[in-house]
Write a protein that holds these residues in place. Structure first.
Motif, PDB file in Angstrom:
ATOM      1  N   LEU A  12      22.774 105.356 125.940  1.00  0.00           N
ATOM      2  CA  LEU A  12      22.829 104.713 127.504  1.00  0.00           C
ATOM      3  C   LEU A  12      24.197 104.668 127.768  1.00  0.00           C
ATOM      4  CD1 LEU A  12      21.333 105.041 130.143  1.00  0.00           C
ATOM      5  CD2 LEU A  12      21.411 102.347 129.622  1.00  0.00           C
ATOM      6  N   TYR A  13      24.692 105.166 128.459  1.00  0.00           N
ATOM      7  CA  TYR A  13      26.263 105.205 129.002  1.00  0.00           C
ATOM      8  C   TYR A  13      26.263 104.562 130.663  1.00  0.00           C
ATOM      9  CZ  TYR A  13      26.423 107.850 124.610  1.00  0.00           C
ATOM     10  OH  TYR A  13      26.882 108.403 123.689  1.00  0.00           O
ATOM     11  N   LEU A  14      27.452 104.709 130.780  1.00  0.00           N
ATOM     12  CA  LEU A  14      27.614 103.999 132.713  1.00  0.00           C
ATOM     13  C   LEU A  14      29.534 104.433 132.645  1.00  0.00           C
ATOM     14  CD1 LEU A  14      26.649 103.439 134.952  1.00  0.00           C
ATOM     15  CD2 LEU A  14      27.942 101.204 134.382  1.00  0.00           C
ATOM     16  N   GLN A  15      29.192 105.628 132.899  1.00  0.00           N
ATOM     17  CA  GLN A  15      30.863 106.010 133.190  1.00  0.00           C
ATOM     18  C   GLN A  15      31.586 105.146 134.408  1.00  0.00           C
ATOM     19  OE1 GLN A  15      33.430 107.612 131.677  1.00  0.00           O
ATOM     20  NE2 GLN A  15      34.642 107.241 132.999  1.00  0.00           N
ATOM     21  N   MET A  16      32.690 104.750 134.650  1.00  0.00           N
ATOM     22  CA  MET A  16      32.513 103.582 136.012  1.00  0.00           C
ATOM     23  C   MET A  16      34.132 103.832 136.239  1.00  0.00           C
ATOM     24  SD  MET A  16      31.153  99.946 134.902  1.00  0.00           S
ATOM     25  CE  MET A  16      32.606  99.806 133.640  1.00  0.00           C
ATOM     26  N   ASN A  17      34.180 104.689 137.538  1.00  0.00           N
ATOM     27  CA  ASN A  17      35.917 105.042 137.871  1.00  0.00           C
ATOM     28  C   ASN A  17      35.917 104.286 139.228  1.00  0.00           C
ATOM     29  OD1 ASN A  17      36.014 107.188 135.852  1.00  0.00           O
ATOM     30  ND2 ASN A  17      34.961 108.178 137.142  1.00  0.00           N
ATOM     31  N   SER A  18      37.489 104.383 139.429  1.00  0.00           N
ATOM     32  CA  SER A  18      37.908 103.981 140.145  1.00  0.00           C
ATOM     33  C   SER A  18      37.436 102.146 140.639  1.00  0.00           C
ATOM     34  CB  SER A  18      37.897 104.068 141.373  1.00  0.00           C
ATOM     35  OG  SER A  18      37.861 106.187 141.959  1.00  0.00           O
ATOM     36  N   LEU A  19      37.488 101.278 139.497  1.00  0.00           N
ATOM     37  CA  LEU A  19      36.861 100.001 140.087  1.00  0.00           C
ATOM     38  C   LEU A  19      37.632  98.867 140.793  1.00  0.00           C
ATOM     39  CD1 LEU A  19      36.208  99.971 135.724  1.00  0.00           C
ATOM     40  CD2 LEU A  19      34.068  98.694 137.569  1.00  0.00           C
ATOM     41  N   LYS A  20      36.704  97.902 141.095  1.00  0.00           N
ATOM     42  CA  LYS A  20      37.890  97.132 142.053  1.00  0.00           C
ATOM     43  C   LYS A  20      37.092  95.876 141.809  1.00  0.00           C
ATOM     44  CE  LYS A  20      34.964 100.173 145.573  1.00  0.00           C
ATOM     45  NZ  LYS A  20      34.026 100.092 147.225  1.00  0.00           N
ATOM     46  N   LEU A  21      38.173  94.516 142.073  1.00  0.00           N
ATOM     47  CA  LEU A  21      38.199  93.738 141.581  1.00  0.00           C
ATOM     48  C   LEU A  21      37.161  93.084 141.895  1.00  0.00           C
ATOM     49  CD1 LEU A  21      41.847  91.952 143.526  1.00  0.00           C
ATOM     50  CD2 LEU A  21      41.021  93.323 140.795  1.00  0.00           C
ATOM     51  N   ASP A  22      36.018  93.199 142.935  1.00  0.00           N
ATOM     52  CA  ASP A  22      35.345  92.404 142.896  1.00  0.00           C
ATOM     53  C   ASP A  22      33.669  92.901 141.769  1.00  0.00           C
ATOM     54  OD1 ASP A  22      33.272  93.864 145.862  1.00  0.00           O
ATOM     55  OD2 ASP A  22      34.362  94.436 143.707  1.00  0.00           O
ATOM     56  N   GLU A  23      34.609  94.030 141.140  1.00  0.00           N
ATOM     57  CA  GLU A  23      33.058  94.354 140.467  1.00  0.00           C
ATOM     58  C   GLU A  23      33.115  93.781 138.788  1.00  0.00           C
ATOM     59  OE1 GLU A  23      33.880  98.984 140.811  1.00  0.00           O
ATOM     60  OE2 GLU A  23      32.162  98.354 142.234  1.00  0.00           O
ATOM     61  N   THR A  24      33.845  92.955 139.075  1.00  0.00           N
ATOM     62  CA  THR A  24      34.137  91.925 137.503  1.00  0.00           C
ATOM     63  C   THR A  24      32.311  90.964 136.792  1.00  0.00           C
ATOM     64  OG1 THR A  24      36.985  91.346 137.307  1.00  0.00           O
ATOM     65  CG2 THR A  24      35.302  90.039 136.433  1.00  0.00           C
ATOM     66  N   ALA A  25      32.045  91.478 136.098  1.00  0.00           N
ATOM     67  CA  ALA A  25      30.833  90.516 135.378  1.00  0.00           C
ATOM     68  C   ALA A  25      29.967  91.335 134.119  1.00  0.00           C
ATOM     69  CB  ALA A  25      29.507  91.552 136.672  1.00  0.00           C
ATOM     70  N   MET A  26      29.612  90.197 133.849  1.00  0.00           N
ATOM     71  CA  MET A  26      29.115  90.659 132.470  1.00  0.00           C
ATOM     72  C   MET A  26      27.998  92.149 133.269  1.00  0.00           C
ATOM     73  SD  MET A  26      28.952  90.133 129.062  1.00  0.00           S
ATOM     74  CE  MET A  26      29.184  88.211 129.324  1.00  0.00           C
ATOM     75  N   TYR A  27      27.475  93.191 132.085  1.00  0.00           N
ATOM     76  CA  TYR A  27      27.066  94.049 132.412  1.00  0.00           C
ATOM     77  C   TYR A  27      26.010  94.104 131.243  1.00  0.00           C
ATOM     78  CZ  TYR A  27      30.273  96.012 135.929  1.00  0.00           C
ATOM     79  OH  TYR A  27      31.500  96.215 137.517  1.00  0.00           O
ATOM     80  N   TYR A  28      24.580  94.606 131.815  1.00  0.00           N
ATOM     81  CA  TYR A  28      23.020  94.854 131.175  1.00  0.00           C
ATOM     82  C   TYR A  28      22.979  95.663 130.927  1.00  0.00           C
ATOM     83  CZ  TYR A  28      23.978  89.433 130.974  1.00  0.00           C
ATOM     84  OH  TYR A  28      24.166  87.823 131.147  1.00  0.00           O
ATOM     85  N   CYS A  29      22.747  95.964 129.565  1.00  0.00           N
ATOM     86  CA  CYS A  29      21.341  97.171 129.410  1.00  0.00           C
ATOM     87  C   CYS A  29      20.364  96.822 129.452  1.00  0.00           C
ATOM     88  CB  CYS A  29      21.656  98.162 127.787  1.00  0.00           C
ATOM     89  SG  CYS A  29      21.230  99.045 127.942  1.00  0.00           S
ATOM     90  N   ALA A  30      19.668  97.442 129.911  1.00  0.00           N
ATOM     91  CA  ALA A  30      17.678  97.126 130.352  1.00  0.00           C
ATOM     92  C   ALA A  30      16.857  98.366 130.458  1.00  0.00           C
ATOM     93  CB  ALA A  30      17.701  96.462 131.379  1.00  0.00           C
ATOM     94  N   ALA A  31      15.534  98.665 129.942  1.00  0.00           N
ATOM     95  CA  ALA A  31      14.930  99.096 129.724  1.00  0.00           C
ATOM     96  C   ALA A  31      13.774  99.230 130.180  1.00  0.00           C
ATOM     97  CB  ALA A  31      14.857  99.563 128.113  1.00  0.00           C
ATOM     98  N   SER A  32      13.017  99.971 130.749  1.00  0.00           N
ATOM     99  CA  SER A  32      11.283  99.566 130.555  1.00  0.00           C
ATOM    100  C   SER A  32      10.422 100.483 130.172  1.00  0.00           C
ATOM    101  CB  SER A  32      11.026  99.801 132.009  1.00  0.00           C
ATOM    102  OG  SER A  32      11.186 100.920 133.190  1.00  0.00           O
ATOM    103  N   PHE A  33       9.614 100.282 129.450  1.00  0.00           N
ATOM    104  CA  PHE A  33       8.316 100.784 129.141  1.00  0.00           C
ATOM    105  C   PHE A  33       6.558 101.319 129.793  1.00  0.00           C
ATOM    106  CE2 PHE A  33      10.582  99.016 125.734  1.00  0.00           C
ATOM    107  CZ  PHE A  33      10.319  97.938 125.567  1.00  0.00           C
ATOM    108  N   GLY A  34       6.402 102.398 129.402  1.00  0.00           N
ATOM    109  CA  GLY A  34       5.588 102.965 130.379  1.00  0.00           C
ATOM    110  C   GLY A  34       6.008 104.317 131.663  1.00  0.00           C
TER     111      GLY A  34
END
Length: 121
Positions: free
Chosen positions: A78-100
């Motif tokens: 899975l990918y996440l392309q992040m452009n034009s990042l902002k100061l308040d987007e500083t964070a821990m980024y988590y990948c998640a998945a669901s089934f069914g």
């Protein structure tokens, strides 16, 4: 069980770009929806973007037009392309998945350990 391992985080200047990756392993056949969530210090975890196995997507209003979620099922990534990042987007980024069935807005069943994104001025 599904294991999710994120990578690609780091330090970037405001206005810059980063691409996050999430490698999935284990019972991958059971995954329907995959997502990126983030949690900043002192804030609740929030859904950033998600994508179903049919390609349907969801984006938080705050990232529409700047972030792009994609998945390569041949590479189980899975990918996440992040452009034009902002100061308040500083964070821990988590990948998640669901089934069914598709759950674009969650809840999610498996989580990675996260990758830190720090946006500086």
């Amino acid at each position: 069980q599904v294991q999710l391992v994120e990578s690609g985080g780091g330090l970037v200047q405001a206005g810059g770009s980063l691409r996050l990756s999430c490698a999935a392993s284990g019972s991958i056949f059971s995954i329907n929806t995959m997502a990126w969530c983030r949690q900043a210090p002192g804030k609740e975890r929030e859904l950033v973007a998600s994508i179903s196995n049919r390609g349907s997507t969801y984006y938080a209003d705050s990232v529409k037009g700047r972030f792009t979620i994609s998945r390569d099922d041949a590479k189980d990534t899975l990918y996440l392309q992040m452009n034009s990042l902002k100061l308040d987007e500083t964070a821990m980024y988590y990948c998640a998945a669901s089934f069914g069935y598709a759950k674009l807005r969650g809840p999610y069943d498996s989580w990675g350990q996260g990758t830190q994104v720090t946006v500086s001025s």
